[in-house]
Write an enzyme that holds these catalytic residues in place. Structure first.
Site, PDB file in Angstrom:
ATOM      1  N   HIS A 181       2.909  -3.923  -4.211  1.00 17.38           N
ATOM      2  CA  HIS A 181       2.214  -2.995  -2.998  1.00 17.38           C
ATOM      3  C   HIS A 181       2.995  -3.396  -1.793  1.00 17.38           C
ATOM      4  O   HIS A 181       3.411  -4.648  -1.685  1.00 17.38           O
ATOM      5  CB  HIS A 181       0.873  -2.937  -2.929  1.00 17.38           C
ATOM      6  N   CYS A 186      -1.079   0.429  -0.421  1.00 18.38           N
ATOM      7  CA  CYS A 186      -0.049   1.339   0.235  1.00 18.38           C
ATOM      8  C   CYS A 186       1.450   0.918  -0.783  1.00 18.38           C
ATOM      9  O   CYS A 186       1.688  -0.252  -0.694  1.00 18.38           O
ATOM     10  CB  CYS A 186       0.294   1.162   1.671  1.00 18.38           C
ATOM     11  N   ASN A 214       3.616  -8.423  -5.742  1.00 21.46           N
ATOM     12  CA  ASN A 214       2.275  -7.673  -6.421  1.00 21.46           C
ATOM     13  C   ASN A 214       2.193  -6.150  -6.513  1.00 21.46           C
ATOM     14  O   ASN A 214       1.303  -5.559  -6.560  1.00 21.46           O
ATOM     15  CB  ASN A 214       1.063  -8.062  -5.566  1.00 21.46           C
TER      16      ASN A 214
END
Length: 362
Positions: free
Chosen positions: A261, A296, A259
């Protein structure tokens, strides 16, 4: 992104039913197709974008004994998904038992296989077909896990997982881990998930088409009773309130998932980087709660903050399998550059010397 953004609603108790999955026999499928559940036919989820030969190939694999062993199987009228794992040597820590990261990875693997074996999987990381068509993905907002006992290298564990609605626009996923041979429940976990647009990275309401896909698989059951669940808000740490700070934590390319991240399990290791070494050596991590605030990516440098909870000695209403922990810590991961929060966490620890496990009845 916190689960308190989505107020909970009372869910009606649902009657058991059989939902079509690829492992069903033709006779089973015919019977299930004729049953209408909550206003929809669970066997008639549209197969948009999927070729017929691909469906036949998948169904053939899903029906094979190899698939039942490697990927798992449905039980209890196909409401509950079950998978068995062997704890590998590289999944254990210095004390030769599975780590918290290992447990979370196994929970995630079981969840993804649940979606795949349900016949709903699209081209995303755990996304359904209708979600993939709309460029939507699942993101976790909160996870709470309680560990009664960590398995050792070579132990076999059996994991059950299921889903239910969480408020108007969320989904709850629960897990139970058992010792495969003794049938003892050794871990319980619950989590809250919401939908995000993969391109805009903004949260989205659950489209009705997606709701209709997942509704037949909802099970009105909880892994952790309400009175034993850690539902309290986690306090925010600052430079003034944090006792220990570890800086310069750098995500690697291998920490990223499909995804785009950092995978949510990776945060556990960074959280524990600021825990005192004597705690890691002499205490068992028996409960962990994480509230995910933002994504993040690999280019971000992180800071890990930790502080002991002062009131733990006086607080008898704890959540580590109904026992008062020896230690409790509050944690936060944040961006090093602008101090933006990524994750808040709370951990409970019991002395390894005095850690005698108890049975937690459902």
């Amino acid at each position: 992104m916190a689960d308190h953004l989505f107020p909970s609603i009372n869910q009606k108790r649902r009657r058991p039913f059989s939902a079509i999955v690829s492992a069903a026999t033709p006779k089973d499928s015919e019977q299930i197709l004729n049953r209408k559940v909550n206003g929809i036919y669970p066997g008639k989820v549209p197969l948009k974008g999927i070729k017929s030969d691909e469906i036949l190939k998948y169904e053939s694999y899903a029906n094979s004994p190899l698939n039942a062993s490697l990927v798992g199987k449905f039980v209890e009228d196909k409401f509950l998904f079950r998978q068995t794992f062997i704890i590998r040597s590289y999944e254990t820590g210095p004390d030769k038992t599975a780590t918290m990261e290992t447990l979370m990875n196994l929970l995630q693997e079981t969840a993804l296989n649940h979606v795949t074996c349900s016949g709903l999987a699209g081209n995303g990381f755990g996304a359904t077909r209708e979600m993939s068509l709309r460029k939507l993905i699942w993101v976790v907002t909160r996870v709470h896990i309680q560990v009664e006992r960590y398995s050792c290298w070579g132990d076999a564990v059996e994991i059950d997982t299921w889903v239910d609605a969480q408020g108007k626009n969320g989904m709850r996923r629960d897990w139970i881990i058992r010792d495969y041979h003794t049938r003892e429940i050794i871990t319980r976990a619950t989590s809250t998930w919401v939908i995000m647009n993969r391109q805009t990275r903004r949260l989205s309401k659950i489209p009705e088409e997606v709701r209709e896909e997942v509704l037949p698989f909802y099970l009105d059951r909880v892994a952790i009773a309400t009175e034993k669940n850690d539902s309290e808000k986690i306090s925010k740490l600052t430079d003034e309130t944090a006792e220990r700070v570890r800086t310069g934590l750098a995500p690697r390319w291998s920490d990223m998932d499909a995804n785009q991240h950092v995978n949510n399990v990776k945060y556990i290791g960074w959280i524990l980087e600021s825990v005192p070494i004597n705690v890691l050596e002499d205490y068992s991590l028996t409960s962990m709660t994480m509230e995910y605030r933002r994504e993040c990516i690999q280019s971000n440098l992180l800071e890990s903050l930790t502080s002991p909870t002062a009131s733990v000695a006086e607080d008898s209403n704890n959540n580590s399998v109904n026992r008062r922990p020896d230690l409790e810590y509050t944690h936060m991961l944040r961006m090093q550059a602008d101090k933006a929060e990524i994750v808040r966490a709370r951990t409970e620890w019991h002395s390894k010397q005095n850690h005698h496990h108890l049975v937690y009845d459902l």
